[in-house]
Design an enzyme around this catalytic site. Structure first.
Site, PDB file in Angstrom:
ATOM      1  N   HIS A 142      50.925  31.867 -19.018  1.00 22.72           N
ATOM      2  CA  HIS A 142      50.949  31.269 -20.359  1.00 22.72           C
ATOM      3  C   HIS A 142      51.242  32.372 -21.365  1.00 22.72           C
ATOM      4  O   HIS A 142      50.354  32.875 -22.053  1.00 22.72           O
ATOM      5  CB  HIS A 142      49.609  30.575 -20.635  1.00 22.72           C
ATOM      6  CG  HIS A 142      49.656  29.632 -21.789  1.00 22.72           C
ATOM      7  ND1 HIS A 142      50.429  28.501 -21.783  1.00 22.72           N
ATOM      8  CD2 HIS A 142      49.011  29.656 -22.984  1.00 22.72           C
ATOM      9  CE1 HIS A 142      50.260  27.861 -22.924  1.00 22.72           C
ATOM     10  NE2 HIS A 142      49.408  28.542 -23.668  1.00 22.72           N
ATOM     11  N   ASP A 146      52.150  29.121 -15.120  1.00 25.06           N
ATOM     12  CA  ASP A 146      51.313  28.842 -16.281  1.00 25.06           C
ATOM     13  C   ASP A 146      50.090  28.021 -15.866  1.00 25.06           C
ATOM     14  O   ASP A 146      50.227  26.875 -15.446  1.00 25.06           O
ATOM     15  CB  ASP A 146      52.119  28.078 -17.336  1.00 25.06           C
ATOM     16  CG  ASP A 146      51.412  27.963 -18.675  1.00 25.06           C
ATOM     17  OD1 ASP A 146      50.168  28.004 -18.717  1.00 25.06           O
ATOM     18  OD2 ASP A 146      52.121  27.825 -19.685  1.00 25.06           O
ATOM     19  N   SER A 200      53.040  26.552 -26.803  1.00 25.52           N
ATOM     20  CA  SER A 200      51.839  25.841 -26.391  1.00 25.52           C
ATOM     21  C   SER A 200      51.608  24.633 -27.297  1.00 25.52           C
ATOM     22  O   SER A 200      52.475  23.767 -27.384  1.00 25.52           O
ATOM     23  CB  SER A 200      50.652  26.810 -26.356  1.00 25.52           C
ATOM     24  OG  SER A 200      49.569  26.262 -25.647  1.00 25.52           O
TER      25      SER A 200
END
Length: 169
Positions: A147, A115, A59
């Protein structure tokens, strides 16, 4: 939401890759990049070859790893971005020259196609943008992954790391 840099506006399902560039936390991005570079420098000063250092993250950590790796003055062993995207993609050429130290360093990217936070299409566009600039990107898609991480993704990452950091025995 501060982390490696501040996300200064909400990400909506309609947020495009190009619109991400409209509001960046430039001081936060550069501060994190400089911090990563200081860690690399410290390791090199301790005798670790920069080619045995891999930058990677998930991320925001992956986004900073991609940006730092592309702009890093030292040649690295690898660059990894999981569920991430290229920061400053609209001005990356101002930060990484065509003679960049890591132009030949393969980049591993993994992204789930479900995601909702770091949209899959941002990862795909990152791969496209980097390849258009001559970077070597191995982009892997993980079906149904949100995610998060996936065992297959971790296996693929392990293979990448083994190829980039062979045993020194």
């Amino acid at each position: 939401m501060p982390g490696w840099y501040d996300i200064v506006r909400p990400r909506e399902p309609t947020t495009t890759f190009d619109s991400l560039a409209q509001v960046y936390d430039l001081p936060g991005i550069f501060k994190s990049r400089d911090y990563f570079n200081s860690l690399i420098k410290a390791e090199v000063e301790q005798g670790i070859a920069s080619t045995r250092i891999v930058l990677g993250g998930f991320s925001q950590g992956g986004a900073i790893s991609l940006f730092t790796g592309i702009t890093c003055p030292d040649r690295l062993g690898g660059i990894v971005g999981l569920s991430s995207y290229l920061l400053l993609h609209d001005s990356i050429k101002d930060h990484a020259t065509t003679e960049a130290s890591n132009k030949e360093t393969p980049i591993f990217m993994g992204h789930g196609d479900s995601d909702p936070l770091v949209q899959y299409r941002w990862g795909v566009q990152t791969e496209k943008s980097l390849k258009e600039m001559g970077w070597k990107v191995d982009f892997r898609t993980y079906k149904g992954l949100a995610h998060s991480a996936d065992p297959k993704e971790i296996d693929d990452l392990e293979k990448y790391l083994e190829s980039r950091l062979p045993s020194i025995d």
